[in-house]
Design a protein around this motif. Sequence first.
Motif, PDB file in Angstrom:
ATOM      1  N   GLU A 166       1.149  -1.177  -0.102  1.00 14.63           N
ATOM      2  CA  GLU A 166      -0.448   0.053  -0.182  1.00 14.63           C
ATOM      3  C   GLU A 166       1.107   1.509   0.104  1.00 14.63           C
ATOM      4  OE1 GLU A 166      -3.308   2.135   3.268  1.00 14.63           O
ATOM      5  OE2 GLU A 166      -2.930   0.382   3.127  1.00 14.63           O
ATOM      6  N   LEU A 167       1.955   1.323   0.851  1.00 15.10           N
ATOM      7  CA  LEU A 167       2.836   2.096   0.619  1.00 15.10           C
ATOM      8  C   LEU A 167       4.158   2.359   0.021  1.00 15.10           C
ATOM      9  CD1 LEU A 167       2.276   2.686   5.189  1.00 15.10           C
ATOM     10  CD2 LEU A 167       1.487   4.224   3.367  1.00 15.10           C
ATOM     11  N   CYS A 168       4.715   1.502  -0.470  1.00 14.48           N
ATOM     12  CA  CYS A 168       5.863   1.826  -1.025  1.00 14.48           C
ATOM     13  C   CYS A 168       6.164   1.514  -2.219  1.00 14.48           C
ATOM     14  CB  CYS A 168       6.706   0.711  -0.053  1.00 14.48           C
ATOM     15  SG  CYS A 168       6.761   1.194   1.928  1.00 14.48           S
ATOM     16  N   PRO A 169       6.393   1.653  -3.324  1.00 12.23           N
ATOM     17  CA  PRO A 169       6.492   0.764  -4.315  1.00 12.23           C
ATOM     18  C   PRO A 169       7.483   0.298  -5.132  1.00 12.23           C
ATOM     19  CG  PRO A 169       6.697   3.475  -4.453  1.00 12.23           C
ATOM     20  CD  PRO A 169       6.714   2.923  -3.310  1.00 12.23           C
ATOM     21  N   ARG A 209      -2.194  -8.051  -6.720  1.00  8.28           N
ATOM     22  CA  ARG A 209      -2.841  -7.852  -8.062  1.00  8.28           C
ATOM     23  C   ARG A 209      -3.968  -6.448  -7.989  1.00  8.28           C
ATOM     24  NH1 ARG A 209      -2.626 -13.479 -11.011  1.00  8.28           N
ATOM     25  NH2 ARG A 209      -3.900 -13.545  -8.969  1.00  8.28           N
ATOM     26  N   SER A 210      -4.616  -6.755  -7.036  1.00  7.49           N
ATOM     27  CA  SER A 210      -5.499  -5.774  -6.657  1.00  7.49           C
ATOM     28  C   SER A 210      -5.525  -4.581  -6.163  1.00  7.49           C
ATOM     29  CB  SER A 210      -6.721  -6.870  -6.055  1.00  7.49           C
ATOM     30  OG  SER A 210      -6.590  -6.892  -4.198  1.00  7.49           O
ATOM     31  N   VAL A 211      -4.160  -4.303  -5.400  1.00  4.42           N
ATOM     32  CA  VAL A 211      -3.968  -3.128  -5.061  1.00  4.42           C
ATOM     33  C   VAL A 211      -3.001  -2.373  -6.207  1.00  4.42           C
ATOM     34  CG1 VAL A 211      -3.113  -2.105  -2.883  1.00  4.42           C
ATOM     35  CG2 VAL A 211      -4.344  -4.332  -2.796  1.00  4.42           C
ATOM     36  N   THR A 212      -3.584  -0.903  -5.815  1.00  7.40           N
ATOM     37  CA  THR A 212      -1.761   0.065  -6.011  1.00  7.40           C
ATOM     38  C   THR A 212      -1.158   0.259  -5.136  1.00  7.40           C
ATOM     39  OG1 THR A 212      -4.172   0.851  -7.946  1.00  7.40           O
ATOM     40  CG2 THR A 212      -1.855   1.803  -7.974  1.00  7.40           C
ATOM     41  N   SER A 213      -0.068   0.194  -5.611  1.00  8.25           N
ATOM     42  CA  SER A 213       1.029   0.527  -5.044  1.00  8.25           C
ATOM     43  C   SER A 213       1.519   1.594  -4.360  1.00  8.25           C
ATOM     44  CB  SER A 213       2.125  -0.811  -5.379  1.00  8.25           C
ATOM     45  OG  SER A 213       3.322  -0.301  -4.547  1.00  8.25           O
ATOM     46  N   GLY A 214       1.802   1.641  -3.582  1.00  7.74           N
ATOM     47  CA  GLY A 214       2.381   3.148  -2.970  1.00  7.74           C
ATOM     48  C   GLY A 214       3.238   4.153  -3.573  1.00  7.74           C
ATOM     49  N   THR A 215       3.029   5.573  -3.818  1.00 11.65           N
ATOM     50  CA  THR A 215       3.859   6.213  -4.860  1.00 11.65           C
ATOM     51  C   THR A 215       4.350   7.097  -3.647  1.00 11.65           C
ATOM     52  OG1 THR A 215       1.992   7.867  -4.870  1.00 11.65           O
ATOM     53  CG2 THR A 215       2.113   6.329  -6.713  1.00 11.65           C
TER      54      THR A 215
END
Length: 215
Positions: A166-169, A209-215
Amino acid sequence: ALLGPNGAGKTTLVLHLNGILSGGAGTVTVAGLPVDKRNMAEIRRRVGIVFQDPDDQLFMPTVREDVAFGPAAAGLKGAELEARVDRALGLVGMAAFKDRPPHHLSFGQRRRVAVATVLAMEPEILVLDEPSSNLDPASRRELADILRSLDVTVLMVTHDLPYALELCPRALILSDGVIAADGPTGGLLSDEALMRAHRLELPFGFDPRSVTSGT
């Protein structure tokens, strides 16, 4: 994010980043500076570490005094010191608690104050060891929102793989003191063979794959 099984060397690496531990061989370099006695003051200004247990960092009678301790030791005084304290507490949503004794706060609040003690030193790199451990869901979410809002480089050491995603790309997997993988967090967590090889497991039913990684 820095990932890996117990005993991989994650915390040992973190403690080398600002000279708490020193290596017996090789060198550690942060922002182009070797971590040695000559550069120690500058390294510790640039790299701030938040330990897993906030009670390891909170030892003063009030929240304000805890957050002021580092900047005061660095020579800040008066209005400049108060402004630094207020800003750090504001960043973590704890300004209203600055006159409270830390032991009167919840665990999640103490963790936020521990983050503030490091932010008060205005580091360029914020290192957090297991930041989501022992937090209830609301406190976990509040801390995630705080970390997203900060204008610093964040290095998170964690076993909480969804939190890392969630928090780290970007993530690194450490195994026996060696970097075994380095890449987009979602890609590493989706590689089942890689995960098995390094004893990493996602929660049952969680699909990275269902979560957009953090930016």
